[in-house]
Design a protein around this motif. Sequence first.
Motif, PDB file in Angstrom:
ATOM      1  N   MET A   1     -17.528  33.218 -20.158  1.00 28.24           N
ATOM      2  CA  MET A   1     -17.683  33.185 -18.656  1.00 28.24           C
ATOM      3  C   MET A   1     -19.000  33.225 -18.348  1.00 28.24           C
ATOM      4  O   MET A   1     -19.534  32.777 -17.454  1.00 28.24           O
ATOM      5  CB  MET A   1     -16.660  34.152 -18.118  1.00 28.24           C
ATOM      6  N   LEU A   2     -19.583  34.366 -18.835  1.00 23.54           N
ATOM      7  CA  LEU A   2     -21.218  34.851 -18.700  1.00 23.54           C
ATOM      8  C   LEU A   2     -21.808  33.520 -19.014  1.00 23.54           C
ATOM      9  O   LEU A   2     -22.689  33.182 -18.197  1.00 23.54           O
ATOM     10  CB  LEU A   2     -21.610  35.938 -19.678  1.00 23.54           C
ATOM     11  N   SER A   3     -21.612  32.714 -20.058  1.00 19.35           N
ATOM     12  CA  SER A   3     -22.425  31.440 -20.323  1.00 19.35           C
ATOM     13  C   SER A   3     -22.281  30.442 -19.144  1.00 19.35           C
ATOM     14  O   SER A   3     -23.222  29.717 -18.796  1.00 19.35           O
ATOM     15  CB  SER A   3     -22.073  30.936 -21.750  1.00 19.35           C
ATOM     16  N   LEU A   4     -20.974  30.326 -18.832  1.00 18.61           N
ATOM     17  CA  LEU A   4     -20.893  29.507 -17.811  1.00 18.61           C
ATOM     18  C   LEU A   4     -21.362  29.871 -16.435  1.00 18.61           C
ATOM     19  O   LEU A   4     -22.036  29.114 -15.780  1.00 18.61           O
ATOM     20  CB  LEU A   4     -19.032  29.337 -17.379  1.00 18.61           C
ATOM     21  N   ALA A   5     -21.242  31.068 -16.265  1.00 20.33           N
ATOM     22  CA  ALA A   5     -21.887  31.472 -14.891  1.00 20.33           C
ATOM     23  C   ALA A   5     -23.360  31.434 -14.783  1.00 20.33           C
ATOM     24  O   ALA A   5     -23.989  31.104 -13.939  1.00 20.33           O
ATOM     25  CB  ALA A   5     -21.627  33.251 -14.652  1.00 20.33           C
ATOM     26  N   ASN A   6     -24.001  31.587 -16.004  1.00 22.44           N
ATOM     27  CA  ASN A   6     -25.409  31.406 -16.278  1.00 22.44           C
ATOM     28  C   ASN A   6     -25.895  30.098 -16.080  1.00 22.44           C
ATOM     29  O   ASN A   6     -26.956  29.830 -15.850  1.00 22.44           O
ATOM     30  CB  ASN A   6     -25.949  31.941 -17.467  1.00 22.44           C
ATOM     31  N   GLN A   7     -24.977  29.251 -16.027  1.00 17.69           N
ATOM     32  CA  GLN A   7     -25.352  27.710 -16.000  1.00 17.69           C
ATOM     33  C   GLN A   7     -24.942  27.190 -14.313  1.00 17.69           C
ATOM     34  O   GLN A   7     -24.739  25.926 -13.994  1.00 17.69           O
ATOM     35  CB  GLN A   7     -24.443  26.826 -16.944  1.00 17.69           C
ATOM     36  N   GLY A   8     -24.501  28.157 -13.547  1.00 17.48           N
ATOM     37  CA  GLY A   8     -24.371  27.928 -12.327  1.00 17.48           C
ATOM     38  C   GLY A   8     -22.757  27.602 -11.657  1.00 17.48           C
ATOM     39  O   GLY A   8     -22.606  27.601 -10.521  1.00 17.48           O
ATOM     40  N   ILE A   9     -21.896  28.141 -12.566  1.00 18.84           N
ATOM     41  CA  ILE A   9     -20.598  28.008 -12.035  1.00 18.84           C
ATOM     42  C   ILE A   9     -20.332  29.184 -11.547  1.00 18.84           C
ATOM     43  O   ILE A   9     -20.535  30.339 -11.924  1.00 18.84           O
ATOM     44  CB  ILE A   9     -19.490  27.431 -13.409  1.00 18.84           C
ATOM     45  N   ARG A  10     -19.621  29.007 -10.160  1.00 21.69           N
ATOM     46  CA  ARG A  10     -19.240  30.338  -9.579  1.00 21.69           C
ATOM     47  C   ARG A  10     -17.947  30.417  -9.248  1.00 21.69           C
ATOM     48  O   ARG A  10     -17.414  31.647  -8.792  1.00 21.69           O
ATOM     49  CB  ARG A  10     -20.079  30.338  -8.142  1.00 21.69           C
ATOM     50  N   ASN A  11     -16.863  29.541  -9.477  1.00 21.28           N
ATOM     51  CA  ASN A  11     -15.588  29.499  -8.969  1.00 21.28           C
ATOM     52  C   ASN A  11     -14.603  29.450 -10.159  1.00 21.28           C
ATOM     53  O   ASN A  11     -14.695  28.308 -10.962  1.00 21.28           O
ATOM     54  CB  ASN A  11     -15.157  28.474  -8.007  1.00 21.28           C
ATOM     55  N   PHE A  12     -14.006  30.287 -10.615  1.00 21.59           N
ATOM     56  CA  PHE A  12     -12.873  30.271 -11.720  1.00 21.59           C
ATOM     57  C   PHE A  12     -11.676  30.628 -11.275  1.00 21.59           C
ATOM     58  O   PHE A  12     -11.225  31.556 -10.310  1.00 21.59           O
ATOM     59  CB  PHE A  12     -13.449  31.630 -12.669  1.00 21.59           C
ATOM     60  N   ILE A  13     -10.568  30.179 -11.945  1.00 25.25           N
ATOM     61  CA  ILE A  13      -9.347  30.178 -11.758  1.00 25.25           C
ATOM     62  C   ILE A  13      -8.543  30.600 -13.185  1.00 25.25           C
ATOM     63  O   ILE A  13      -8.773  29.813 -14.107  1.00 25.25           O
ATOM     64  CB  ILE A  13      -8.454  28.946 -11.302  1.00 25.25           C
ATOM     65  N   PHE A  14      -8.166  31.642 -13.389  1.00 30.28           N
ATOM     66  CA  PHE A  14      -7.344  31.985 -14.710  1.00 30.28           C
ATOM     67  C   PHE A  14      -5.577  31.554 -14.575  1.00 30.28           C
ATOM     68  O   PHE A  14      -4.896  32.131 -13.751  1.00 30.28           O
ATOM     69  CB  PHE A  14      -7.310  33.656 -14.835  1.00 30.28           C
ATOM     70  N   GLY A  15      -5.376  30.872 -15.484  1.00 29.45           N
ATOM     71  CA  GLY A  15      -3.883  30.477 -15.578  1.00 29.45           C
ATOM     72  C   GLY A  15      -3.309  31.555 -16.303  1.00 29.45           C
ATOM     73  O   GLY A  15      -2.766  31.267 -17.518  1.00 29.45           O
ATOM     74  N   VAL A  16      -3.071  32.312 -15.557  1.00 27.14           N
ATOM     75  CA  VAL A  16      -2.244  33.806 -16.280  1.00 27.14           C
ATOM     76  C   VAL A  16      -0.832  33.530 -16.565  1.00 27.14           C
ATOM     77  O   VAL A  16      -0.013  32.730 -15.890  1.00 27.14           O
ATOM     78  CB  VAL A  16      -2.359  34.988 -15.586  1.00 27.14           C
TER      79      VAL A  16
END
Length: 378
Positions: free
Chosen positions: A1-16
């Motif tokens: 997730m940190l890698s994705l955030a560092n590339q600009g992604i800001r919205n995440f959905i967890f399929g729990v």
Amino acid sequence: MLSLANQGIRNFIFGVKGYTNYRDLYDYFESGTGFSARYGIDPPIHIKYQPNVADLGSADSARINMDYYEITNPVFAVQGDNIFDINIKNLIEFHKEKEAVLTIVLREVDNVEGLGIANIDKSGRIQEFVEKPQPKDAPSNLANTGLYVLSPEIQQIFKEKGVQQLIREKNRLDFGYDFIPYVISTGRPVYGYTLKSNWYDVGTPRSYLEAMKSLLQGGLSTLKDFGGRLSEDSMIWVQGNRADSEKCREEIINQVKRGKIEIEGAVLIGQHCQIEDGARIVNSCIDNFTRIGKNAVITNSAVMDRVIVGDSAEIQDSIIGRHVVVNSSGNKPTWINSVSVVADDVILEEGCMLRDAKVYPHQHIRGEFQNQTVNSSS
């Protein structure tokens, strides 16, 4: 997730799925604000969770979340047992250039066993996809990494009669077994993006440990520093960047300098850890608030939060869950090795020996276990 955030992604959905899965993820990530503060992500990420609707597989989880949150942009879907090194911008550009409804990230592998395998043409379009074929029947050595780009059009495909029939007949909608073969069968453009950088499937204890060691040795280009590195030329990190944890960090560093404890290879030690003299740690990860006793040896292992490792214990090639107590002494040392896994909240009595053993949570065990699963008090 940190890698994705560092590339600009800001919205995440967890399929729990299920209480335990939801609790563990929410306890750590919550809405993303604390995670963002911890790693200096600005603007902060925002995390949402699957609505309280039971899904029938990985693709069904994507269907539920895309519908519930009314997704209108391409989605990067990640199955949770993956660690990967990918340039998201390049992947999305590839997906758009190909006008794909679904792009699957593929990786060349030496062993196809247990993986979904795709056969692509010169343009990258997937001609055939087989989930977990026998090695002799695999159409190529390009494995599905469990990373996908889904176009918004996917939501309409989920509603088609063919998909609904799959759900009724199989009571399941899995990406590999069901949804990918269906989309290909309809003639829609499904492409494979071949990943050249590192990818780790951490779905088994052995692969988890292999990935851990590789990451500590710099196997992920977007994660080279874990905080608290002892020196530029070392691969040892002792975390503790606040006043309340700095004391423990300085004590460990002083012990290393005085030769009281040995740390070799690539080692990550979390905050508020205590290590007694004579301990030896090699190529391992030790999480926060863990206590390691005198003359204990930990090699090629992952020891998670709040573990107590007794004197003279030996842990090798194994995973120790949170809040585990490994009782041990010089007279009756405890041995854990050969890819053993001890789940959360377990107490091991002095002299225990685990060899290729799996211990369920909340157990209090004693004795020797080899090639066994322990799921009741022994």
